[in-house]
Design a protein around this motif. Sequence first.
Motif, short mmCIF file in Angstrom:
data_model
loop_
_atom_site.label_atom_id
_atom_site.label_comp_id
_atom_site.label_asym_id
_atom_site.label_seq_id
_atom_site.Cartn_x
_atom_site.Cartn_y
_atom_site.Cartn_z
N THR A 117 -5.10 29.83 79.14
CA THR A 117 -6.20 29.25 79.41
C THR A 117 -6.09 28.80 80.88
O THR A 117 -5.40 28.77 81.66
CB THR A 117 -6.25 28.17 78.43
N PRO A 132 -11.14 24.76 75.02
CA PRO A 132 -10.39 25.47 75.99
C PRO A 132 -11.14 26.31 76.91
O PRO A 132 -12.07 26.90 76.24
CB PRO A 132 -9.28 25.86 75.28
N VAL A 145 -11.51 29.73 79.18
CA VAL A 145 -10.54 30.93 79.42
C VAL A 145 -11.38 31.69 80.49
O VAL A 145 -12.77 31.93 80.52
CB VAL A 145 -10.55 31.86 78.16
N LEU A 173 -6.93 33.51 74.74
CA LEU A 173 -6.86 32.23 74.17
C LEU A 173 -5.68 32.21 73.13
O LEU A 173 -4.84 31.14 72.94
CB LEU A 173 -8.45 31.76 73.50
N GLY A 176 -13.51 28.05 71.79
CA GLY A 176 -13.02 28.35 73.16
C GLY A 176 -14.29 28.87 73.64
O GLY A 176 -15.13 29.53 73.25
N ALA A 217 -15.33 31.46 77.13
CA ALA A 217 -14.78 32.10 78.36
C ALA A 217 -15.89 32.68 78.94
O ALA A 217 -17.02 32.85 78.56
CB ALA A 217 -14.34 33.52 77.38
#
Length: 343
Positions: A329, A105, A107, A324, A75, A77
């Motif tokens: 998310t 994903p 974040v 996450l 993920g 961020a």
Amino acid sequence: MRILGIETSCDETAAAVVEDGRVIRSSRIASSSRLHLRFGGVVPEIACREHLRSIIPVIQVAMEEATSSPEDIDGVAVTNRPGLVGALLIGTSVTKTLAWAWQKPLVAVNHVEAHIYAAQMAFTELAYPYVALVASGGHTSIYLVRDAFDCELMGATIDDAAGEAFDKVAKYLGVLEEHLHGGPVIEQLARRGDAGAVSFPRSLIDEGLDFSFSGLKTAVLYCAHGQDASGVDERPEVSERELADIAAGFQEAVVDVLTAKLVRAAKVASVARMVVGGGVAANGRLREKLTKAADDGGLEVFFPPIGFCTDNAVMVAGLGCQLLKAGKTASLDVDTHAQVERV
């Protein structure tokens, strides 16, 4: 779980890869502070220009140092609040693009909450709940932290941040020649002075959990340059010893207020642990006084390592990992926010 974190809330362009919320695989920071020196503070347009110039190379180096490819990343961020809105937009836009291109994903991380989480990364024994002070150039707030996602504001500055006061006082004393941030300069100068030689106000020290530093800044200005504040942009006409005494007296006033408020917050919240984050958390006198106050009051206090007090992407990736894991998310249309509303 391996997270790429990106931080661009002010004048540092940072990227880091963190595993499982604690293990640091890489951390890279490119600062534009030298370009702001002659202006006496961060110029948003210059900061944004340097973010644009640095962000892709910084991310590339962070990924290389972590020996990570996009396939290794679970993920991405990014700090999307609070901060300089143009700077936040650059970091957020790049991170959205990576999330879309890599099919990972996204974040969105609160910069202030990331500063709080920095201590959580360093101390496995740090358990919730606790009170946390975030003190930097843009923030001075106390939170009751029940978990990584539950930070209740208990008090905040009603005017200037503690770090901003350090910056302005360093300018008033004419010692910002080679440093943009006044905290380290004032601390070094204060070591040669007598904190009791000059008495400065400690605003609101006995009242609640809010802070005020504007009056203290003015008191230092008048002490150094006189009541008419003439020659404010020049080094004051005082001896080196007097200059050091002013710096020591100012620093002691700030530290006294921060210490008193955080200890009071711990008592109000009935918790036994305190955390300090943000650039001012690197101040040695604050660490010394808060450690003693904690010992005297039967409390524990936790400071992040010095390198993680100022803005960095390690704390963003670390908190991003926790978000996450909890399924928190963000969508690709997530916005940026220059400020976080007081609640």
